[in-house]
Design a protein around this motif. Structure first.
Motif, PDB file in Angstrom:
ATOM      1  N   GLY A 133       0.817  -1.209   0.000  1.00 38.49           N
ATOM      2  CA  GLY A 133       0.000   0.000   0.000  1.00 38.49           C
ATOM      3  C   GLY A 133       0.851   1.259   0.000  1.00 38.49           C
ATOM      4  N   ILE A 134       1.885   1.275   0.830  1.00 39.15           N
ATOM      5  CA  ILE A 134       2.761   2.446   0.901  1.00 39.15           C
ATOM      6  C   ILE A 134       3.500   2.650  -0.421  1.00 39.15           C
ATOM      7  CG2 ILE A 134       4.876   3.305   1.991  1.00 39.15           C
ATOM      8  CD1 ILE A 134       3.857   2.073   4.621  1.00 39.15           C
ATOM      9  N   THR A 135       3.923   1.554  -1.053  1.00 35.00           N
ATOM     10  CA  THR A 135       4.613   1.647  -2.351  1.00 35.00           C
ATOM     11  C   THR A 135       3.731   2.339  -3.390  1.00 35.00           C
ATOM     12  OG1 THR A 135       5.892  -0.354  -1.906  1.00 35.00           O
ATOM     13  CG2 THR A 135       5.673   0.324  -4.215  1.00 35.00           C
ATOM     14  N   TYR A 136       2.439   1.949  -3.445  1.00 34.60           N
ATOM     15  CA  TYR A 136       1.529   2.567  -4.417  1.00 34.60           C
ATOM     16  C   TYR A 136       1.247   4.031  -4.064  1.00 34.60           C
ATOM     17  CZ  TYR A 136       0.527  -1.671  -7.077  1.00 34.60           C
ATOM     18  OH  TYR A 136       0.615  -2.751  -7.897  1.00 34.60           O
ATOM     19  N   TYR A 137       1.135   4.351  -2.764  1.00 36.50           N
ATOM     20  CA  TYR A 137       0.929   5.744  -2.368  1.00 36.50           C
ATOM     21  C   TYR A 137       2.101   6.609  -2.852  1.00 36.50           C
ATOM     22  CZ  TYR A 137      -3.015   4.791   0.789  1.00 36.50           C
ATOM     23  OH  TYR A 137      -4.229   4.456   1.316  1.00 36.50           O
ATOM     24  N   LYS A 138       3.330   6.109  -2.670  1.00 35.24           N
ATOM     25  CA  LYS A 138       4.497   6.882  -3.088  1.00 35.24           C
ATOM     26  C   LYS A 138       4.512   7.053  -4.605  1.00 35.24           C
ATOM     27  CE  LYS A 138       7.591   5.836   0.779  1.00 35.24           C
ATOM     28  NZ  LYS A 138       8.874   5.213   1.188  1.00 35.24           N
ATOM     29  N   GLN A 139       4.093   6.000  -5.313  1.00 35.18           N
ATOM     30  CA  GLN A 139       4.023   6.099  -6.774  1.00 35.18           C
ATOM     31  C   GLN A 139       2.995   7.145  -7.191  1.00 35.18           C
ATOM     32  OE1 GLN A 139       3.461   2.278  -8.584  1.00 35.18           O
ATOM     33  NE2 GLN A 139       3.672   3.029 -10.655  1.00 35.18           N
ATOM     34  N   SER A 140       1.830   7.149  -6.494  1.00 39.51           N
ATOM     35  CA  SER A 140       0.798   8.138  -6.781  1.00 39.51           C
ATOM     36  C   SER A 140       1.306   9.548  -6.499  1.00 39.51           C
ATOM     37  CB  SER A 140      -0.451   7.847  -5.937  1.00 39.51           C
ATOM     38  OG  SER A 140      -1.439   8.821  -6.152  1.00 39.51           O
ATOM     39  N   LEU A 141       2.043   9.705  -5.410  1.00 36.17           N
ATOM     40  CA  LEU A 141       2.599  11.002  -5.048  1.00 36.17           C
ATOM     41  C   LEU A 141       3.579  11.491  -6.118  1.00 36.17           C
ATOM     42  CD1 LEU A 141       2.541  13.063  -2.735  1.00 36.17           C
ATOM     43  CD2 LEU A 141       4.506  11.886  -1.753  1.00 36.17           C
ATOM     44  N   LYS A 142       4.364  10.564  -6.646  1.00 36.21           N
ATOM     45  CA  LYS A 142       5.330  10.914  -7.692  1.00 36.21           C
ATOM     46  C   LYS A 142       4.612  11.421  -8.939  1.00 36.21           C
ATOM     47  CE  LYS A 142       8.895   8.807 -10.604  1.00 36.21           C
ATOM     48  NZ  LYS A 142       9.604   7.534 -10.924  1.00 36.21           N
ATOM     49  N   PHE A 143       3.544  10.717  -9.345  1.00 34.55           N
ATOM     50  CA  PHE A 143       2.793  11.158 -10.513  1.00 34.55           C
ATOM     51  C   PHE A 143       2.128  12.512 -10.263  1.00 34.55           C
ATOM     52  CE2 PHE A 143       3.842   7.661 -12.809  1.00 34.55           C
ATOM     53  CZ  PHE A 143       3.291   6.443 -12.408  1.00 34.55           C
ATOM     54  N   GLY A 144       1.537  12.674  -9.065  1.00 34.54           N
ATOM     55  CA  GLY A 144       0.840  13.917  -8.758  1.00 34.54           C
ATOM     56  C   GLY A 144       1.751  15.125  -8.773  1.00 34.54           C
TER      57      GLY A 144
END
Length: 731
Positions: A133-144
């Motif tokens: 879950g944390i890995t995907y959150y960080k990926q989302s943050l990178k895209f945002g």
């Protein structure tokens, strides 16, 4: 759980009509797909999942026609959110990852931000797989951050703070908390204020800065409490209770814990009512009381049938030994006395008669067992569907499991008999491997809960979405292996792992691994377990079975041209592995996508005649038919059917075979003599292969074997009725 989990649903609709779509076809066609996608979003907002899936499935079909990766990604994401809401987590992950794949191809940053955040929410809050879950959150943050979506960045930072603090990693969560404190205006919501304040309270409590922590907690609890804030407010009370208990204010801690429990109970009740509303529960308590006595009677009957099944197995063994003895005697006589051809011929006739007797015996017994089982399974499903509050009832779960176990026993005996007589022919059906394994896992959930086991599924993403092969035989193999693993594992895990082994032409070779950490199998017993009726390492308290499952697995794999490998150590667990090739044909994908929609009901109201002598089966079949908004009439025998057909017209007739006075075949013949062309479907407990020829000769249009899946029944009904009406209009 934070309310930001599904905030990106609004984000979907805000970005549906951005100008970066690459039109592959005419503007009108693109607009049509966009409108369908918007309608799917609207239905999802209204929690009308059936219509939302139907619209997104249609939009997805058109998007594939246009080869528009952006629209494909958006609709896959909407389908994923639907299944996320419905609790079908594995399906949700599957469609989210499909959406992310096409979003990467279209390179729409907003889509990638949204989808990865959805995956983060699912893995962290639903699956409790925190690192993923944390890995995907960080990926989302990178895209945002690439497009400077300030609100989405703030929400993702807040989710990361919550994630790290929940697992006790305050050091990693601190930078994200500091960012939110500096950019808290980007949150723009009361709910966010509550969450941000109690997260600050949690951090200062961890730092033993009790005065600061207390100020933040009180600030969180002092916010305006709207209905939407209830979830966050409950967590604020819970964390404040932990803080007060830590600093020795136990009475205040208890008071805040009471407030947390009160809000949690309110939310649970609302959630329960919402789920009840989704399911469309309409049956009154009085009606339930009228049926409960019948259910109890069926339960008693099922228990008695289970006892009789043991006798059936013993008789089957005795007949097999008799047949084996006769064959050995026949071979011995051929070798010793060729001159006694007449005697050998007579012996051969006796052996064939015994074999025929065995087949007839198994067929008769299976019919007599399937008929009451249809009533047990049907009424149990009715109760579970119409009374969601009973879904946790151990009695109903045990009843449903026992009925399915007895049905599995009957099917196992028939399966062995068919394989031995070379009557099994592999079919070519299009299927989705993830969907098939999800169905198997759900059907074995009761057995998993019984032994406190978890079922984990890992499917290689390189495997194509749709394959061609005999999914029914594959399902039998996996069902036997997984259920066997669950029976001999307690407080453990059973893993279903599917990897792509190799590709040769259009065939994809899939490597299956079924692994458990249960009791294991001794080395001396490992060569025996694939034989019929063999049970090793059993104790009195262990689950009792027929000993047919692994024998069926080995024989079915032989039909696929495959073999099974066993690895096991006592006390360490067991693993079974095998490889099966399946064909992949992308040309069929378009047609299959249209079947993503789950609503198989028809807008037309059809009139159905049920010819059935068993009262319980009448009740079950009538309830299933009327649930689909069909008009239904029931008669007890063939003569009554002929009489009502003289006065009324029906769109389709469901005909039982084994009836008193006049059976279903004879009744159908007389209907055809009256030049009535209404489609007739045999609804029977006989094995389909045994009656197909006679059913076609009598004028029947199709056969459905009880117990059946309602979806299959309605597909056949809709097809036959539509075909009949088209033929009538053409005439």
């Amino acid at each position: 759980m934070l309310q930001y989990k599904f905030c990106f649903l609004v984000f979907v609709c805000l970005h549906l009509f951005c100008p970066d779509l690459s039109a592959q076809n005419s503007a009108v066609t693109i607009e049509t797909v966009k409108n369908l996608t918007q309608q799917s979003c609207d239905y999802l907002d209204e929690t009308n999942y059936e219509k939302s899936l139907k619209k997104s499935g249609l939009a997805l079909k058109y998007a594939f026609d246009l080869k528009n990766d952006t629209l494909i990604a958006r609709n896959y994401n909407i389908i994923g959110i639907n299944f996320h809401d419905l609790g079908e987590l594995d399906k949700a992950v599957f469609f989210y990852k499909k959406a992310l794949f096409y979003a990467e191809k279209s390179n729409i940053v907003s889509l990638k931000t949204m989808i990865t955040s959805n995956l983060g929410n699912l893995y962290f809050f639903e699956k409790k797989m925190y690192s993923e879950g944390i890995t995907y959150y960080k990926q989302s943050l990178k895209f945002g951050q690439q497009q400077k979506y300030q609100k989405e960045i703030a929400i993702t930072n807040l989710n990361l703070v919550w994630s790290y603090f929940k697992i006790g990693n305050f050091k990693e969560g601190l930078p994200y908390l500091q960012y939110i404190n500096e950019h808290q205006n980007d949150l723009k919501g009361k709910s966010d204020d509550i969450a941000l304040n109690f997260l600050n309270g949690m951090y200062w409590s961890h730092q033993n800065e009790n005065r600061k922590a207390d100020q933040y907690f009180l600030k969180a609890l002092s916010q305006n409490k709207s209905v939407d804030d209830k979830q966050d407010l409950s967590y604020a009370y819970l964390e404040y209770s932990k803080f007060l208990d830590k600093i020795g204010k136990h009475e205040q801690a208890y008071d805040n814990l009471v407030l947390y429990n009160k809000i949690t109970d309110e939310l649970f009740n609302k959630s329960k009512l919402k789920k009840a509303s989704k399911a469309g529960i309409s049956l009154e308590l009085a009606e339930y009381k009228r049926h409960i006595e019948k259910i109890e009677n069926e339960k008693t009957s099922q228990t008695q049938s289970l006892k009789k099944s043991r006798i059936i197995v013993i008789l089957f063994i005795l007949i097999s030994f008799i047949l084996l003895f006769l064959i050995v005697t026949l071979i011995k006589n051929i070798g010793l006395k060729k001159k006694h051809n007449l005697e050998l011929l007579e012996a051969k006739e006796i052996a064939e008669e015994a074999s025929t007797l065995k087949t007839q015996f198994i067929s008769t017994i299976s019919h007599e067992l399937r008929t009451p089982l249809y009533g047990v399974v049907g009424i149990t499903n009715m109760l579970l569907e119409e009374h969601k509050e009973l879904s946790q009832s151990q009695h109903l779960s045990a009843l449903k499991f026992s009925a399915r176990y007895l049905l599995s026993l009957v099917n196992d005996i028939l399966q062995i008999n068919k394989i031995e007589e070379n009557k099994v022919v592999l079919e070519s059906l299009t299927f989705n491997i993830s969907d098939e394994i999800t169905v198997i896992r759900n059907s074995l959930s009761f057995l998993a809960q019984k032994n406190n086991n978890k079922i984990n599924v890992d499917i290689d993403e390189a495997i194509p979405e749709y394959l061609i092969g005999d999914k029914l035989r594959l399902g039998q193999i996996l069902m036997n292996l997984v259920s066997n693993a669950l029976k001999f594992t307690k407080d453990g895990e059973v893993e279903i792992i599917v990897k792509l082994n190799k590709i040769e032409g259009s065939f994809h070779y899939l490597d299956f691994l079924i692994k458990d950490n249960g009791v294991g199998i001794a080395a001396v017993d490992q060569n025996k377990i694939f034989e019929k009726f063999v049970q090793v390492g059993r104790k009195d308290e262990d689950y009792q079975g027929t000993g047919l499952g692994l024998s069926i697995v080995k024989r079915l794999l032989g039909l696929f041209g495959s073999s099974i490998t066993l690895e096991s150590d006592l006390g360490a667990g067991t693993s079974f592995s095998f490889v099966i090739p399946f064909e992949h044909d992308p040309l069929k994908t378009r047609k299959i996508i249209e079947n993503i929609e789950v609503d198989l009901t028809s807008n037309d109201i059809y009139k159905i005649l049920i010819v059935e002598d068993n009262l319980i089966n009448q009740l079950v079949t009538k309830k299933i038919i009327e649930k689909n908004n069909f008009i239904c009439k029931v008669v007890d025998d063939g003569f009554a059917a002929l009489k009502i057909l003289e006065k009324e017209e029906f769109d389709l007739i469901l005909m039982d075979i084994n009836m008193p006075l006049m059976n279903g075949f004879e009744t159908t013949k007389r209907i055809r003599l009256l030049e009535i062309k209404t489609p007739v479907v045999a609804l029977t407990a006989f094995d389909k292969d045994e009656i197909t020829h006679e059913a076609v000769s009598a004028g029947m249009n199709d056969i459905i074997v009880k117990p059946f899946e309602p979806v299959k029944l309605f597909k056949i009904l809709n097809y036959l009725i539509t075909e009949s009406k088209s033929a009538k209009n053409a005439g």
